[in-house]
Design an enzyme around this catalytic site. Structure first.
Site, PDB file in Angstrom:
ATOM      1  N   THR A 399       0.807  -1.218  -0.071  1.00 48.03           N
ATOM      2  CA  THR A 399      -0.160   0.259  -0.147  1.00 48.03           C
ATOM      3  C   THR A 399       1.069   1.119   0.071  1.00 48.03           C
ATOM      4  O   THR A 399       2.332   1.026   0.245  1.00 48.03           O
ATOM      5  CB  THR A 399      -0.858   0.015   1.286  1.00 48.03           C
ATOM      6  OG1 THR A 399      -1.645  -1.294   1.242  1.00 48.03           O
ATOM      7  CG2 THR A 399      -1.800   1.200   1.552  1.00 48.03           C
ATOM      8  N   ASN A 419      -3.228  -3.615  -2.418  1.00 45.23           N
ATOM      9  CA  ASN A 419      -3.121  -4.706  -1.667  1.00 45.23           C
ATOM     10  C   ASN A 419      -1.903  -5.374  -1.452  1.00 45.23           C
ATOM     11  O   ASN A 419      -0.889  -4.736  -1.055  1.00 45.23           O
ATOM     12  CB  ASN A 419      -4.277  -6.044  -1.568  1.00 45.23           C
ATOM     13  CG  ASN A 419      -4.653  -6.816  -0.381  1.00 45.23           C
ATOM     14  OD1 ASN A 419      -4.147  -6.243   0.558  1.00 45.23           O
ATOM     15  ND2 ASN A 419      -5.016  -7.909  -0.430  1.00 45.23           N
ATOM     16  N   SER A 470     -10.654  -2.515   5.349  1.00 42.34           N
ATOM     17  CA  SER A 470      -9.094  -2.271   5.037  1.00 42.34           C
ATOM     18  C   SER A 470      -8.814  -1.719   6.469  1.00 42.34           C
ATOM     19  O   SER A 470      -9.370  -1.569   7.793  1.00 42.34           O
ATOM     20  CB  SER A 470      -9.444  -1.190   4.259  1.00 42.34           C
ATOM     21  OG  SER A 470      -7.894  -0.401   4.098  1.00 42.34           O
ATOM     22  N   SER A 471      -7.519  -1.604   6.642  1.00 41.65           N
ATOM     23  CA  SER A 471      -6.752  -0.889   7.690  1.00 41.65           C
ATOM     24  C   SER A 471      -6.173   0.391   7.378  1.00 41.65           C
ATOM     25  O   SER A 471      -5.531   1.120   8.255  1.00 41.65           O
ATOM     26  CB  SER A 471      -5.383  -1.987   8.292  1.00 41.65           C
ATOM     27  OG  SER A 471      -6.064  -3.354   8.506  1.00 41.65           O
ATOM     28  N   GLY A 491       0.996  -0.989   5.125  1.00 39.55           N
ATOM     29  CA  GLY A 491       1.337  -1.924   5.947  1.00 39.55           C
ATOM     30  C   GLY A 491       0.369  -2.937   6.283  1.00 39.55           C
ATOM     31  O   GLY A 491       0.561  -3.520   7.248  1.00 39.55           O
ATOM     32  N   GLY A 492      -0.720  -2.964   5.611  1.00 42.14           N
ATOM     33  CA  GLY A 492      -1.840  -4.103   5.913  1.00 42.14           C
ATOM     34  C   GLY A 492      -2.214  -3.766   7.341  1.00 42.14           C
ATOM     35  O   GLY A 492      -2.328  -2.652   7.755  1.00 42.14           O
TER      36      GLY A 492
HETATM   37  N1  GLY Z   1      -5.091  -3.941   1.777  1.00 40.48           N
HETATM   38  C1  GLY Z   1      -4.694  -3.723   2.913  1.00 40.48           C
HETATM   39  C2  GLY Z   1      -5.693  -2.634   3.444  1.00 40.48           C
HETATM   40  O1  GLY Z   1      -6.481  -2.004   2.905  1.00 40.48           O
HETATM   41  O2  GLY Z   1      -5.728  -2.788   4.835  1.00 40.48           O
END
Ligand code: GLY
Length: 588
Positions: A399, A419, A470-471, A491-492
């Site tokens: 990201t 992603n 999402s994060s 960073g997910g």
């Molecule tokens: N794809 C990572 C997020 O949206 O958290």
């Protein structure tokens, strides 16, 4: 100011593109040397902040930051620069910059009004709850992460068009043209970018048979300084430049995308492209030690989680405890595991699932979540579940993030993604861009971890047109009612805790923006029950003490790439780009 895409602005930007090479990609020197904030973080990186009198762009790529700054210098506002930077990143930073993905914007106008725009990808209409399970109900490995079936309907181009229509000043064409130019004439790769493309080469060949995208003509490995030319992407960007939304969601680009999906058994159809629209949402607001926190609501779990953690931390003497000490880290880890347990149960697309926002953010509820907290020992995640009382409060690695402040005082914080790095690895044949693998951010099966190890259930189950959780946590902080800083990171699942640490480093530990970015980070997300940690985040004494309390550590290379723009007491701006990447701040 009336600038068309053929005016000197374009020529100037083009000359930047050509002149930007590896040696030119050095951070600007600090012009305020007498009161410089030299970044000697106690924990690690020593990159210095960049300072400006009135405007700043911080992004993951030097070329994108320079292009954004030039738009601002030529009278564009932060929204114009956002469009230019987003498209430039789609060319210069293909690992995460995109037109085939999505993201979120949180923005604050110079007059204090705040907005947010959700351009998260949506599940195609043909998607179904069990689409990634086999006949025995087991998750089919890689189906939601690699290849044609992994993609949600992209949102980026529609968001840029909507943002520009509502708030832009300069002509659309002038904002897309720099990306066309750098795609057509080439971008010099950095060491990290060359390594990234080499690492993904096998997957690219596997999922794109017969295509030559992102390969050198002689098939040799990429090296730093090699030039990446993207002709098909340049043509696609020209269609977007000339036709706006219809340059992507209709016509030739759409035909190429739908044909690509058909070729590989993907789900996205023309009907999906026609139906996609980015959504304006009301930003989430909270407070922390007298500061206002303005952040992203669902379908991001990031903003809710951030406010939950800040509420619980406000009562703790973090300043007295210090940065990354036994006491502060233990308390933060224990809060994180409880907040991420709530995420797994309650967070999803609010247009499809009734997210109990009021309960989740209620201070009394949050305190009740800590009833089994012990300052002496870790609570195993097996003894934690989501908060049961939340409904009683009523229904009421990749990201990228960039932040921009313009001379008028408008602020944009934008996080965008495919992603995983290079998304699904599918390059749309003839159009030259990567598709996302965002469907993996849904809970493909209750309790089955996604690529970030996050689990979920009903709230985040797949439904046609629903947006996956999402994060991403683009956030703006106000102090005394005025803009103080903008912050965000990739960073997910670690995004939310990295933003949290950035905020605490500035507000509790009085760090400069760059020190806050440079400081090593750690992360806990309920399951797996481990503390992910950057090497050097804790002294060996602190790490041993935390292990004695029952915490288990897993050392990972780096966590996130925070980008912060901070307004200092004298009104000047500090731009802090993360030393973990090629990120760069440009200010004036
Ligand atoms: N794809 C990572 C997020 O949206 O958290």
């Amino acid at each position: 100011m009336n600038i068309s895409f053929r005016t000197p602005l374009c020529i100037l930007l083009l000359s930047i593109a050509f002149s930007t090479n590896l040696s030119a990609q050095q951070p600007e020197r600090n012009p305020f040397s007498q009161n410089s904030a030299v970044s000697q973080s106690p924990q690690g990186y020593t990159k210095e902040g960049v300072f400006g009198h009135k405007a700043m762009v911080v992004s993951a790529h030097p070329l994108a930051s320079q292009i954004g700054a030039e738009i601002l210098r030529h009278g564009g506002n932060a929204f114009d620069a956002t469009v230019a930077v987003q498209f430039a990143l789609a060319v210069a930073f293909p690992v995460a910059g995109n037109i085939g993905g999505g993201g979120f914007i949180v923005a604050r106008m110079a007059n204090g009004k705040t907005i947010s725009l959700d351009f998260r990808e949506a599940a195609p209409m043909n998607a179904s709850r069990d689409m990634y399970l086999d006949s025995a109900g087991n998750v089919v490995p890689r189906l939601s992460t690699f290849g044609h079936k992994a993609s949600g309907v992209p949102g980026t181009v529609d968001a840029m068009v909507q943002l520009h229509k509502k708030y832009g000043k300069l002509p659309w064409k002038a904002l897309v043209q720099p990306a066309v130019d750098i795609a057509r004439h080439g971008v010099f790769l950095t060491v990290r970018e060359a390594e990234g493309l080499n690492e993904v080469r096998e997957a690219l060949e596997l999922y794109n048979p017969g295509k030559a995208y992102f390969c050198k003509p002689d098939k040799s490995p990429w090296r730093a300084g090699d030039k990446l030319v993207q002709e098909d992407l340049a043509n696609t960007l020209e269609r977007i430049r000339d036709k706006g939304r219809n340059g992507f969601y209709r016509g030739k680009t759409a035909e190429l995308l739908v044909a690509e999906m058909k070729r590989g058994g993907g789900y996205i159809t023309q009907q999906d492209l026609d139906a996609y629209s980015a959504k304006w949402r009301t930003p989430l607001r909270g407070s922390y030690r007298g500061h206002n926190i303005i952040t992203m609501p669902p379908p991001s779990a990031g903003g809710v989680g951030l406010l939950q953690m800040l509420t619980l931390l406000e009562a703790q003497p973090l300043k007295e405890w210090g940065v990354n000490t036994e006491k502060s880290a233990h308390c933060m880890i224990e809060i994180e595991r409880r907040v991420y347990a709530d995420r797994a149960e309650y967070l999803g697309d609010p247009d499809f699932y009734n997210v109990p926002m009021k309960g989740l953010l209620d201070a009394q509820y949050l305190r009740s979540r800590m009833s089994n907290y012990s300052p002496e020992k870790a609570t195993p995640s097996t003894e934690i579940t989501y908060g049961k009382d939340v409904r009683s409060f009523g229904n009421t690695d990749q990201t990228t993030h960039f932040s921009i402040v313009d001379p008028a005082g408008n602020v944009v914080a934008l996080t965008t993604t495919l992603n995983g790095g290079y998304g699904s690895k599918i390059v749309v044949d003839g159009a030259g861009f990567f598709m996302n693998n965002e469907m993996d951010d849904f809970s493909v099966k209750p309790g089955a971890p996604n690529m970030f190890g996050a689990i979920g259930g009903e709230a985040n189950a797949i439904q046609p047109r629903k947006r996956m959780l999402s994060s991403m946590t683009p956030t703006i902080v106000e102090k005394n009612g005025n803009f103080s800083f903008a912050i965000g990171t990739p960073g997910g699942t670690t995004i939310t805790t990295s933003v949290l640490q950035g905020i605490i480093n500035i507000i509790d530990h009085n760090m400069t923006a760059q020190q806050a970015v440079n400081t090593k980070r750690f992360h806990h997300q309920y399951v797996p029950d481990i503390v992910r940690v950057e090497q050097g985040a804790f002294t060996s004494e602190v790490e041993s003490a935390l292990q004695r309390k029952g915490h288990t550590f897993r050392s990972i290379g780096t966590i996130g790439k925070l980008e912060i723009i901070l307004r200092r007491a004298d009104g000047s701006l500090e731009g802090a780009a993360d030393p973990r990447g090629d990120d760069m701040a440009v200010g004036f």
